[in-house]
Write a protein that holds these residues in place. Structure first.
Motif, short mmCIF file in Angstrom:
data_model
loop_
_atom_site.label_atom_id
_atom_site.label_comp_id
_atom_site.label_asym_id
_atom_site.label_seq_id
_atom_site.Cartn_x
_atom_site.Cartn_y
_atom_site.Cartn_z
N VAL A 1 108.16 9.24 -22.68
CA VAL A 1 107.37 9.49 -21.48
C VAL A 1 106.20 8.52 -21.42
O VAL A 1 105.50 8.32 -22.42
N VAL A 2 106.00 7.92 -20.25
CA VAL A 2 104.87 7.02 -20.02
C VAL A 2 103.90 7.73 -19.09
O VAL A 2 104.28 8.26 -18.06
N SER A 3 102.61 7.75 -19.49
CA SER A 3 101.60 8.38 -18.65
C SER A 3 100.41 7.46 -18.50
O SER A 3 100.21 6.54 -19.29
N ASP A 4 99.62 7.70 -17.47
CA ASP A 4 98.41 6.90 -17.23
C ASP A 4 97.31 7.32 -18.17
O ASP A 4 97.19 8.48 -18.54
N GLY A 5 96.50 6.35 -18.55
CA GLY A 5 95.32 6.63 -19.35
C GLY A 5 95.52 6.40 -20.82
O GLY A 5 96.64 6.18 -21.29
N PRO A 6 94.43 6.46 -21.58
CA PRO A 6 94.50 6.21 -23.02
C PRO A 6 95.21 7.35 -23.74
O PRO A 6 95.29 8.48 -23.24
N TYR A 7 95.71 7.05 -24.93
CA TYR A 7 96.41 8.03 -25.74
C TYR A 7 95.47 9.15 -26.17
O TYR A 7 95.81 10.33 -26.08
N LEU A 8 94.29 8.79 -26.60
CA LEU A 8 93.32 9.77 -27.07
C LEU A 8 92.29 10.07 -25.98
O LEU A 8 91.82 9.16 -25.30
N GLU A 9 91.96 11.32 -25.84
CA GLU A 9 90.85 11.68 -24.97
C GLU A 9 89.60 11.61 -25.82
O GLU A 9 89.43 12.38 -26.75
N ALA A 10 88.77 10.64 -25.52
CA ALA A 10 87.59 10.41 -26.33
C ALA A 10 86.43 9.98 -25.45
O ALA A 10 86.62 9.59 -24.31
N LYS A 11 85.25 10.05 -26.00
CA LYS A 11 84.06 9.61 -25.26
C LYS A 11 83.83 8.12 -25.42
O LYS A 11 83.03 7.54 -24.71
N GLU A 12 84.54 7.48 -26.37
CA GLU A 12 84.45 6.04 -26.57
C GLU A 12 85.86 5.48 -26.68
O GLU A 12 86.78 6.16 -27.13
N HIS A 13 86.01 4.23 -26.26
CA HIS A 13 87.30 3.55 -26.30
C HIS A 13 87.09 2.12 -26.77
O HIS A 13 86.03 1.55 -26.60
N VAL A 14 88.14 1.53 -27.34
CA VAL A 14 88.07 0.14 -27.76
C VAL A 14 88.00 -0.73 -26.51
O VAL A 14 88.85 -0.64 -25.63
N GLY A 15 86.97 -1.57 -26.44
CA GLY A 15 86.78 -2.44 -25.29
C GLY A 15 87.17 -3.88 -25.58
O GLY A 15 87.31 -4.69 -24.67
N GLY A 16 87.34 -4.21 -26.83
CA GLY A 16 87.72 -5.55 -27.25
C GLY A 16 87.75 -5.61 -28.76
O GLY A 16 87.45 -4.61 -29.42
N LEU A 17 88.14 -6.76 -29.29
CA LEU A 17 88.29 -6.83 -30.74
C LEU A 17 88.24 -8.25 -31.24
O LEU A 17 88.44 -9.20 -30.48
N TRP A 18 87.97 -8.35 -32.52
CA TRP A 18 88.12 -9.58 -33.28
C TRP A 18 89.03 -9.28 -34.44
O TRP A 18 88.97 -8.19 -35.03
N LEU A 19 89.87 -10.21 -34.80
CA LEU A 19 90.65 -10.15 -36.02
C LEU A 19 90.09 -11.25 -36.92
O LEU A 19 90.15 -12.43 -36.57
N LEU A 20 89.50 -10.84 -38.04
CA LEU A 20 88.81 -11.77 -38.93
C LEU A 20 89.47 -11.81 -40.31
O LEU A 20 89.96 -10.78 -40.79
N LYS A 21 89.44 -12.98 -40.94
CA LYS A 21 89.82 -13.11 -42.35
C LYS A 21 88.53 -13.27 -43.12
O LYS A 21 87.81 -14.25 -42.95
N CYS A 22 88.23 -12.29 -43.95
CA CYS A 22 86.99 -12.30 -44.72
C CYS A 22 87.30 -12.03 -46.19
O CYS A 22 88.32 -11.41 -46.52
N ALA A 23 86.42 -12.45 -47.05
CA ALA A 23 86.60 -12.25 -48.49
C ALA A 23 86.60 -10.77 -48.86
O ALA A 23 87.33 -10.35 -49.75
N ASP A 24 85.77 -9.97 -48.16
CA ASP A 24 85.67 -8.56 -48.48
C ASP A 24 85.01 -7.81 -47.31
O ASP A 24 84.61 -8.42 -46.31
N MET A 25 84.89 -6.51 -47.47
CA MET A 25 84.32 -5.66 -46.42
C MET A 25 82.87 -6.04 -46.14
O MET A 25 82.44 -6.02 -44.98
N ASP A 26 82.13 -6.41 -47.15
CA ASP A 26 80.73 -6.79 -46.94
C ASP A 26 80.62 -7.98 -45.98
O ASP A 26 79.76 -8.00 -45.10
N GLU A 27 81.46 -8.98 -46.15
CA GLU A 27 81.45 -10.13 -45.25
C GLU A 27 81.83 -9.70 -43.84
O GLU A 27 81.20 -10.11 -42.86
N ALA A 28 82.86 -8.85 -43.72
CA ALA A 28 83.29 -8.37 -42.40
C ALA A 28 82.17 -7.59 -41.71
O ALA A 28 81.94 -7.74 -40.51
N VAL A 29 81.46 -6.76 -42.47
CA VAL A 29 80.35 -5.99 -41.90
C VAL A 29 79.23 -6.93 -41.46
O VAL A 29 78.57 -6.69 -40.44
N GLY A 30 79.02 -8.01 -42.18
CA GLY A 30 78.02 -9.00 -41.76
C GLY A 30 78.34 -9.56 -40.39
O GLY A 30 77.45 -9.68 -39.53
#
Length: 124
Positions: free
Chosen positions: A64-93
C-alpha cells in the motif's frame, strides 16, 4: 573508513528562516570545506515531509502506498550529508558546523558495516 549520516532535522511545518540567503551561503561554504577536507561523499536536501510517500507491505502481502511520511513526528529529515570520517568525534565536529550553517538540529549516525555473508550477490 567509516561512513556517517549527518541528517538535518526540520520541525513540522518548517519554513525557511528570515536569513535564508545567508543560510544557503553558509551551507555552500560548509560543502566546499567538506569537499576540500575529503570527507563528503554526498549531500542533498529533501522536499517537505508532506510531499513524501510511504510504502508498506500489509499482512496479506499487498503493498500500500500512502501520502506523507512513514513516521508521524514533530521533526523530519530535511536533508543530509554522507561523510567518511575517521571516527564519531570527527563526524560530530562536522555536524556542529552543519547545525550552525543550517540553523536547525542535526543527527549523526554511523552506517553499519555489513558482514560479507549478508551482502547481496546479484548473480544468485
Amino acid at each position: 573508513m567509516p561512513q556517517y549520516l549527518v541528517a538535518i532535522q526540520h520541525p513540522e511545518n518548517y519554513e525557511l528562516p528570515v536569513d535564508a540567503d545567508a543560510m544557503i551561503r553558509d551551507i555552500n561554504a560548509l560543502n566546499r570545506e567538506m569537499i576540500a577536507a575529503g570527507v563528503r561523499d554526498f549531500a542533498g536536501g529533501l522536499q517537505s515531509a508532506g510531499k513524501a510517500k510511504s510504502v508498506r507491505k500489509q499482512a496479506g502481502g499487498e503493498v500500500v502506498v500512502s501520502d506523507g511520511p512513514y513516521l508521524e513526528a514533530k521533526e523530519h529529515v530535511g536533508g543530509l550529508w554522507l561523510l567518511k570520517c575517521a571516527d564519531m568525534d570527527e563526524a560530530v565536529g562536522w555536524a556542529r558546523k552543519a547545525a550552525v550553517a543550517c540553523r536547525v538540529p542535526v543527527e549523526v549516525r554511523e552506517f553499519l558495516v555489513t558482514p560479507e555473508k549478508w551482502k547481496a550477490n546479484p548473480e544468485q
